[in-house]
Write a protein that holds these residues in place. Structure first.
Motif: not given
Length: 182
Positions: A91-96, A164-169
């Protein structure tokens, strides 16, 4: 893909979950080494049962055009459930986007098992589904997970702050990328 779906690697196998896996899966989801990084896995017994039934039910409706799959990681020698590996939307990423997600028991870390699982599953999905790209996101303070992606051919793209407010690689692997030795 159905309940017979199983992938073998040198030391592990990936297979569909069954209801008999609930106790072993519950033990994994109570390990802080997993839930500190994946807080959504802090489930009650009832929530875990409902989730497991959902996962099991999804195998019969597997759609190679809309990949959503989660498999048990089994240690071949002991036949123990030691983790999970899957590819599905986030859900936090592009739907594709289809994200690879994985976890392994603290007792089986740093032995290459989850690297084998990620490599086997992503390679299989590139060969037998319409996926041409799989992404991976890693919390910046989780170098072990980053190494899993790098060893399985994922390329670092950038850092992203997600909902979610966090930074991800943020990593991706394309089906056109050459296979990597694991």
């Amino acid at each position: 893909m159905n309940h017979e779906f199983t992938l073998y690697s040198s030391s592990i196998l990936l297979r569909p979950f069954t209801l008999q896996d609930q106790a072993a899966l519950a033990a994994l989801t109570h390990q802080p080494e997993i839930t500190d990084l994946l807080p959504d896995w802090k489930m009650t017994g009832e929530q875990l049962n409902d989730f497991l039934q959902f996962v099991i039910g999804s195998y019969a409706g597997f759609d190679p055009q809309d990949v959503r799959i989660m498999l048990a990681v089994i240690h071949q020698e002991s036949q123990q459930l030691i983790g999970w590996c899957g590819v599905f939307p986030n859900d936090m990423l592009d739907p594709s986007d289809r994200e690879v997600a994985y976890a392994i028991s603290r007792d089986h870390r740093n032995q290459g098992y989850i690297t084998e699982a990620v490599g086997a599953l992503t390679s299989y999905l590139f060969e037998y589904t319409s996926l041409t790209r799989i992404v991976g996101i890693v919390k910046t303070y989780n170098p072990a997970s980053r190494r899993v992606l790098e060893r399985t051919g994922f390329k670092y793209v950038n850092q992203r702050r997600l909902s979610d407010g966090e930074v991800y690689d943020y990593f991706e692997r394309k089906s056109s990328d050459s296979d990597v030795a694991m």
